[in-house]
Design an enzyme around this catalytic site. Structure first.
Site, short mmCIF file in Angstrom:
data_model
loop_
_atom_site.label_atom_id
_atom_site.label_comp_id
_atom_site.label_asym_id
_atom_site.label_seq_id
_atom_site.Cartn_x
_atom_site.Cartn_y
_atom_site.Cartn_z
N ASP A 159 1.12 -1.45 0.20
CA ASP A 159 -0.29 -0.12 -0.20
C ASP A 159 0.87 1.27 0.11
O ASP A 159 0.45 2.34 -0.57
CB ASP A 159 -0.85 0.15 1.26
CG ASP A 159 -1.78 -1.24 1.36
OD1 ASP A 159 -2.48 -1.64 0.42
OD2 ASP A 159 -1.13 -2.18 2.02
N HIS A 187 -4.69 -3.89 6.73
CA HIS A 187 -4.55 -3.90 5.20
C HIS A 187 -5.25 -4.30 5.21
O HIS A 187 -6.12 -5.41 4.55
CB HIS A 187 -3.24 -5.30 4.75
CG HIS A 187 -3.23 -5.16 3.50
ND1 HIS A 187 -3.00 -4.68 2.44
CD2 HIS A 187 -3.91 -6.18 3.12
CE1 HIS A 187 -3.20 -5.16 1.43
NE2 HIS A 187 -3.08 -6.18 1.42
P1 NAI Z 1 -2.11 -18.17 -3.78
O1 NAI Z 1 -2.99 -18.98 -3.92
O2 NAI Z 1 -1.33 -18.17 -5.05
O3 NAI Z 1 -0.81 -19.56 -3.16
C1 NAI Z 1 -0.81 -19.66 -1.60
C2 NAI Z 1 -0.10 -20.94 -1.39
O4 NAI Z 1 -0.38 -21.08 -0.46
C3 NAI Z 1 -1.04 -21.85 -1.80
O5 NAI Z 1 0.31 -22.80 -3.31
C4 NAI Z 1 -1.03 -23.34 -1.01
O6 NAI Z 1 -0.99 -23.72 -1.72
C5 NAI Z 1 -0.50 -22.00 0.34
N1 NAI Z 1 -0.86 -22.80 1.78
C6 NAI Z 1 -2.40 -22.95 1.83
N2 NAI Z 1 -2.47 -22.96 3.09
C7 NAI Z 1 -1.25 -23.30 3.49
C8 NAI Z 1 -0.30 -23.75 5.13
N3 NAI Z 1 -1.39 -23.44 5.90
N4 NAI Z 1 1.04 -23.57 4.35
C9 NAI Z 1 1.89 -23.98 3.98
N5 NAI Z 1 1.36 -23.51 2.72
C10 NAI Z 1 -0.40 -22.71 2.22
O7 NAI Z 1 -2.07 -16.88 -3.28
P2 NAI Z 1 -1.32 -15.28 -3.21
O8 NAI Z 1 -1.35 -15.08 -4.87
O9 NAI Z 1 0.32 -16.25 -3.31
O10 NAI Z 1 -1.40 -14.93 -2.40
C11 NAI Z 1 -1.41 -15.33 -0.91
C12 NAI Z 1 -1.78 -14.29 -0.10
O11 NAI Z 1 -1.05 -13.64 -0.35
C13 NAI Z 1 -3.06 -14.23 -0.09
O12 NAI Z 1 -4.00 -14.53 1.39
C14 NAI Z 1 -3.40 -12.59 -0.81
O13 NAI Z 1 -4.66 -12.57 -0.29
C15 NAI Z 1 -2.20 -12.05 -0.15
N6 NAI Z 1 -2.03 -11.10 -0.31
C16 NAI Z 1 -1.27 -9.59 0.56
C17 NAI Z 1 -1.15 -8.87 0.26
C18 NAI Z 1 -0.68 -7.90 1.16
O14 NAI Z 1 0.10 -6.87 0.81
N7 NAI Z 1 -0.03 -8.18 2.27
C19 NAI Z 1 -0.52 -8.28 -1.42
C20 NAI Z 1 -1.88 -9.69 -1.85
C21 NAI Z 1 -1.98 -10.88 -1.56
#
Ligand code: NAI
Length: 327
Positions: A159, A187
């Site tokens: 952000d 966030h």
């Molecule tokens: P994604 O769905 O592509 O990847 C998430 C991965 O986490 C998947 O491979 C899944 O198998 C794994 N996962 C799920 N539960 C798990 C656990 N208990 N232990 C280990 N791995 C686990 O999602 P992406 O795009 O990589 O985003 C990840 C997170 O980041 C989402 O929650 C998203 O909302 C968040 N996010 C946060 C931002 C921020 O500024 N704080 C910005 C963009 C995304």
């Protein structure tokens, strides 16, 4: 070359993971003279995909990559780690109630907090990226009673960087010429991107843009940028989120620039009237590896109302997860 440090990344086979791991391994986070051993955590069904990522990491032959551990066991993933980037989480799905979301994340972040408590280095630096990031960080922190609560932070750096980019575009400056932007609070769309202390090329930012643009365009654009990326790309921000995570950890490890600050969501210590007990986005400086909330900023009524709104949301989220805290 220094001795290697251990860096855990959860959700390592996800889209942010894919944009993050190669940059950490290349030295972008901790510097070209700091080797890293990556500890990658995934859920069991994603282990084959994770193996593919490990093969690619090895094939990069990075001079700063000193080893890779890939596992579905948090106790292995967090063993002796110096840094932990908690990316894997359960984002809100269609028809999912807030209560279900918080429960699903409790099932991830409570055991991960405990595993960090039991196995990580005592000065581990934890960054939670997975949403709802501030409250997931709180759940992990509250399940790690033996660690300093200040070890746990959440990411508002994306952000912050989005605010820099919007202001740079508006004023024709480069982002590097902008200082002292703050993201207060959560966030989420209640976050408050504050330009009252910001400067562009050394002059007050709010003297270079009009108040209507600031209130009616800049603030909602930064607040809603995540949704705009999803609409355009058909997937949520990944490379920019990974880049922001690297910025957050690099500044925490190596320090913020003189005459500037950054935004980090850190445990409230009561600063600016936010009662302790939430992980709140604040302006922070970092020196010698320790962060400090910038004190003494004047907060006008416009800012106070927005800080209060995001504080209220974080308190409500906290009330929804208190039953997940270790007794
Ligand atoms: P994604 O769905 O592509 O990847 C998430 C991965 O986490 C998947 O491979 C899944 O198998 C794994 N996962 C799920 N539960 C798990 C656990 N208990 N232990 C280990 N791995 C686990 O999602 P992406 O795009 O990589 O985003 C990840 C997170 O980041 C989402 O929650 C998203 O909302 C968040 N996010 C946060 C931002 C921020 O500024 N704080 C910005 C963009 C995304």
């Amino acid at each position: 070359m220094k001795a290697p440090v251990r860096v855990a990344v959860t959700g390592a086979a996800g889209q942010i993971g894919y944009a993050l791991l190669f940059r950490i391994a290349a030295g972008d986070m901790l510097g070209p003279d700091q080797p890293v051993i990556l500890h990658l955590l995934e859920i069991t069904p994603a282990l084959p995909a994770l193996q593919g990522v490990v093969m690619e990491l090895n094939d990069c032959a990075f001079p700063t990559l000193a080893g890779v551990v890939a596992t579905d066991d948090a106790n292995v993933a967090f063993k002796d780690v110096d840094y932990a980037l908690l990316v894997g989480s359960r984002p809100r799905g269609p028809g999912m109630e807030r209560k279900d979301l918080l429960e699903a994340n409790g099932a991830i972040f409570a055991p991960q907090g405990k595993a960090l408590n039991d196995h990580a280095k005592r000065d581990v630096r934890v960054l939670v990226v997975g949403n709802p990031a501030n409250t997931n960080a709180l759940i992990a922190q509250q399940n790690a009673p033996d660690l300093d609560p200040k070890c746990f932070t959440a990411m508002v750096r994306l952000d912050h960087n989005r605010a820099l980019s919007q202001l740079a575009e508006k004023t024709g400056a480069h982002t590097a010429e902008i200082k002292k932007v703050t993201i207060w609070g959560n966030h989420s769309s209640t976050q408050y991107p504050d330009l009252h202390q910001a400067s562009v090329k050394g002059k007050p930012a709010l003297e270079q843009v009009d108040q209507t643009w600031y209130a009616d365009t800049f603030i909602p654009t930064v607040q809603q940028r995540g949704a705009a990326i999803i609409k355009a790309r058909g997937a949520s921000s990944a490379a920019s989120a990974a880049s922001a995570a690297i910025d957050h950890m690099r500044d925490w490890a190596l320090g913020t620039a003189e005459g500037d600050w950054t935004s980090m969501a850190v445990p409230s210590d009561g600063s600016y009237g936010i009662e302790p007990g939430v992980i709140f986005g604040y302006p922070v400086t970092v020196k010698d590896g320790k962060y400090a909330i910038v004190q003494g900023l004047a907060i006008n009524a416009f800012s106070q109302a927005r800080i209060d709104a995001t504080d209220k949301e974080l308190r409500e989220e906290r009330a929804g997860v208190e039953h997940l805290f270790a007794k």
